[in-house]
Design a protein around this motif. Structure first.
Motif, short mmCIF file in Angstrom:
data_model
loop_
_atom_site.label_atom_id
_atom_site.label_comp_id
_atom_site.label_asym_id
_atom_site.label_seq_id
_atom_site.Cartn_x
_atom_site.Cartn_y
_atom_site.Cartn_z
N VAL A 125 0.80 -1.18 0.03
CA VAL A 125 -0.11 -0.15 0.01
C VAL A 125 0.83 1.30 0.09
N LEU A 126 0.55 2.05 -0.99
CA LEU A 126 1.41 3.61 -0.72
C LEU A 126 0.10 4.44 -0.14
N GLN A 127 0.72 4.80 1.07
CA GLN A 127 -0.34 5.51 1.79
C GLN A 127 -0.56 7.21 1.31
N SER A 128 -1.61 7.30 0.89
CA SER A 128 -2.02 8.47 -0.05
C SER A 128 -3.07 9.45 0.68
N SER A 129 -2.81 10.74 0.33
CA SER A 129 -3.83 11.65 0.88
C SER A 129 -4.10 12.80 0.12
N PHE A 130 -4.51 12.49 -1.24
CA PHE A 130 -4.73 13.59 -2.29
C PHE A 130 -6.08 14.19 -2.56
N GLY A 131 -6.94 13.87 -1.26
CA GLY A 131 -8.42 14.29 -1.68
C GLY A 131 -9.08 13.27 -2.57
N TRP A 132 -9.65 12.28 -2.04
CA TRP A 132 -10.26 11.30 -3.21
C TRP A 132 -11.49 10.99 -2.83
N SER A 133 -12.80 10.56 -3.70
CA SER A 133 -13.62 9.94 -3.30
C SER A 133 -14.10 9.23 -4.60
N ASP A 134 -14.65 8.17 -4.16
CA ASP A 134 -15.16 7.13 -5.40
C ASP A 134 -16.55 7.86 -5.89
N LEU A 135 -16.98 8.82 -5.52
CA LEU A 135 -18.23 9.42 -5.83
C LEU A 135 -19.35 8.42 -5.95
N GLY A 136 -19.31 7.32 -5.22
CA GLY A 136 -20.03 6.09 -5.55
C GLY A 136 -21.49 6.33 -4.88
N THR A 137 -22.09 7.50 -4.17
CA THR A 137 -23.24 7.68 -3.91
C THR A 137 -23.63 9.20 -3.89
N TRP A 138 -24.99 9.59 -3.91
CA TRP A 138 -25.24 11.04 -4.02
C TRP A 138 -24.63 11.53 -2.70
N GLY A 139 -24.40 10.80 -1.68
CA GLY A 139 -23.83 11.54 -0.40
C GLY A 139 -22.36 11.90 -0.65
N ALA A 140 -21.67 11.23 -1.10
CA ALA A 140 -20.30 11.34 -1.56
C ALA A 140 -20.32 12.42 -2.56
N LEU A 141 -21.17 12.36 -3.33
CA LEU A 141 -21.11 14.01 -4.35
C LEU A 141 -21.40 15.04 -3.55
N TYR A 142 -22.29 14.91 -2.49
CA TYR A 142 -22.72 16.04 -1.82
C TYR A 142 -21.56 16.52 -0.90
N GLU A 143 -20.78 15.37 -0.37
CA GLU A 143 -19.50 15.95 0.35
C GLU A 143 -18.71 16.62 -0.35
N ASN A 144 -18.65 16.34 -1.65
CA ASN A 144 -17.28 16.83 -2.32
C ASN A 144 -17.89 17.77 -3.35
N ALA A 145 -19.25 18.14 -3.42
CA ALA A 145 -19.69 19.25 -4.38
C ALA A 145 -19.56 20.74 -3.51
N GLU A 146 -19.34 21.83 -4.26
CA GLU A 146 -19.47 23.24 -3.73
C GLU A 146 -21.01 23.26 -3.06
N LYS A 147 -21.11 23.90 -2.00
CA LYS A 147 -22.48 24.12 -1.45
C LYS A 147 -22.70 25.70 -1.11
N ASP A 148 -24.08 25.89 -1.24
CA ASP A 148 -24.44 27.27 -0.95
C ASP A 148 -24.35 27.51 0.28
N GLU A 149 -25.02 28.66 0.69
CA GLU A 149 -24.87 29.09 2.12
C GLU A 149 -25.81 28.30 3.13
N MET A 150 -27.08 27.67 2.33
CA MET A 150 -27.78 26.91 2.94
C MET A 150 -27.32 25.55 2.90
N GLN A 151 -26.19 25.18 2.35
CA GLN A 151 -25.56 23.98 2.47
C GLN A 151 -26.28 22.71 1.46
N ASN A 152 -26.83 23.61 0.31
CA ASN A 152 -27.03 22.99 -0.55
C ASN A 152 -26.25 22.75 -1.79
#
Lengths: 354, 354
Positions: B258-285
């Protein structure tokens, strides 16, 4: 059916309350808003054509809707669509209809009806109109169909009745005491309890003679414009005041009567009214559209094009309306905000987005 | 950049978790799911092309997606799109890539990467790959990029490390102790706390020699099929087992690191993961789409076509996804049900509705 029966359908309205289904390009009356396969205008025509000959209809609308009216009611000849060059409220609209009817006969029975109301019990409705005309033929009168209220609705105007003057086929006709605007809930509850108050349906019955006489008396300028030797439509409308028939005549005339009616009526003025009148599934959702799947969703109004698939999960008391280029998702309690949304869109995005 | 660097992009996936945005016709990797103007496949290619020459890419995908790949990456020649006649999981996919690379050079450095992951810090990522190749060039090894976990996520597989064997440019490389499936939350919390567990990114680095050797040892049938004198693609795939590289090789081989990595990764496997990684407005949308207006709406994911106007009022913690012919409205907590919705649609409406 008598050739003396005439129908003026008022189809010029442009409301924003049913946005995004209803738009300036295609207002509510031209839509199958209930998902029954016919538009509200078509339902209005098909209801009335049972007692009014097709050639005795006049649809008053804005010039831009001429084609849509003729498409939706193929029975009509182009001259039966009265194209208003400007929006001037209901009094000029009715005067325009009268102007055409006067050319045909001086002895007409007229019904004036909105094009976008829901009437559930057609037979009762037609019996009511027939009874009403019997009264207006024999009495110089302006008759409005008052709907017996079934709930303290704050969305309608109310008419208070006084003494009964006639009863025809078990339908009572009373003199009008007062017209009132949309009341507060507490007042509406009192109205309901008293039994003297009826919803103002905006459906009117009269003879041409009586309505002409009323225009002469209460709106002489409008009457003169529409009966001038030289009739130039654009000029008539430019010079015509913007005034409703209620304010201009009904609230002022002495010979105004209410026919107590109960044929299952709604003005479908709001999503809430649509919801009340639409068929609902076992979760109390009113779903319009053939491909809507709901999960844990209740008390919602969902309107989708038939060719669009929708999955709705976990919504309660919401309005979901989807069209080709617009989507509205809104709390049912917030439906009065739709006007604000539409204004915001005009301001932020431009008129073309409505 | 060295001509020895090769990249195998795995782009054959068809997930239903991003329905209705992702469909069988256009799965997630071919979509601009983040609303950044580029598809995930394009982002993957543009990231890698900084260290791999364009002619050294192979995109392995299903035959039906050939055109979409060539459209999205105009740099590619048609022979660089490897069209799988059947879906047989990742081991055959990688063997197919190796088969092409072997024709070019026996001395290749290979990265195998999914086409639909998000990588936030490109520079760190490229440094990680470069360091990893330095290790795999000099050691017979199968190297996987392990992501240092930042939360006890139950949506990923974890890899437990044992002793460190190397450090290159401050990046640590460890022997693998165990691979574990997606854990329960309590276990995930322990993993996070221990510091010995890394998310399994599914991004692999190795030399052609090492991966060939691993196939020979652990999946000899697959190796033989892809190295036979008579190579007939349809026959190879018909006879090939359906097996993942993790199960077939990584969990069995001795030389896995294993190469220990930390480059900001997501498998974007779910809408939740997308939500975490998307830009959000002031109401967290997280709002994707140029014409979305929100009122009293918070913590929602909203994805609309740019040319469609949406008004969303009063929603919380919802997913709203609109496409030309499909609409999904769903609680964010219910997103695991999307598979069920899709199955219901298949059953009730037919495969063509997906």
């Amino acid at each position: 059916m008598t050739k003396k029966n005439f129908c003026i359908i008022m189809a010029g309205g442009v409301g924003s309350r049913f946005w995004p289904l209803s738009t300036t390009a295609t207002p509510k009356q031209f839509l199958d808003i209930l998902g029954v396969g016919k538009t509200l205008l078509q339902l209005t025509y098909e209801r009335m054509v049972k007692i009014v000959p097709p050639e005795n209809f006049y649809v008053v609308t804005n010039a831009q809707y001429e084609n849509i009216v003729l498409q939706q009611i193929p029975d009509l000849q182009p001259h039966q669509v009265l194209k208003e060059p400007l929006r001037k409220n209901t009094a000029p609209c009715i005067a325009y209809g009268n102007h055409e009817i006067r050319k045909r006969t001086e002895d007409a029975n007229i019904i004036v009806t909105p094009s976008d109301h829901l009437i559930l019990n057609e037979e009762d409705f037609l019996n009511t109109v027939t009874a009403g005309w019997e009264f207006t033929q024999n009495n110089d009168s302006l008759l409005t169909l008052g709907i017996k209220p079934t709930r303290p609705d704050t969305g309608f105007g109310y008419i208070q009745i006084k003494e009964e003057v006639s009863e025809i086929n078990s339908l009572k006709i009373n003199k009008v005491k007062t017209f009132t605007e949309k009341p507060e809930l507490e007042i509406a509850k009192m109205f309901l309890k008293s039994g003297d108050f009826f919803w103002n349906s905006g459906i009117f019955l009269w003879s041409l003679k009586s309505i002409d006489c009323a225009f002469k008396t209460y709106l002489p300028k409008v009457y003169d414009l529409f009966t001038a030797e030289q009739f130039v439509l654009d000029d008539v409308y430019s010079n015509c005041p913007n005034i409703s028939i209620d304010y201009g005549i009904m609230e002022k005339a002495e010979n105004v009567y209410v026919l107590q009616s109960s044929f299952g009526w709604s003005d479908l003025g709001t999503w809430g009214a649509l919801y009340e009148n639409a068929e609902k599934d076992e979760m109390q959702n009113a779903v319009i559209g053939e491909n809507v799947m709901t999960y844990n969703t209740k008390n919602c109004v969902i309107s989708m094009p038939n060719n669009k698939l929708a999955v709705v999960d976990g919504l309660e008391n919401c309005i979901v309306v989807d069209t080709a280029d617009k989507l509205l998702i809104c709390k049912r309690d917030d439906e009065q905000k739709i006007r604000q949304f539409v204004n915001d869109i005009k301001f932020q995005k431009g008129e073309s987005y409505i």
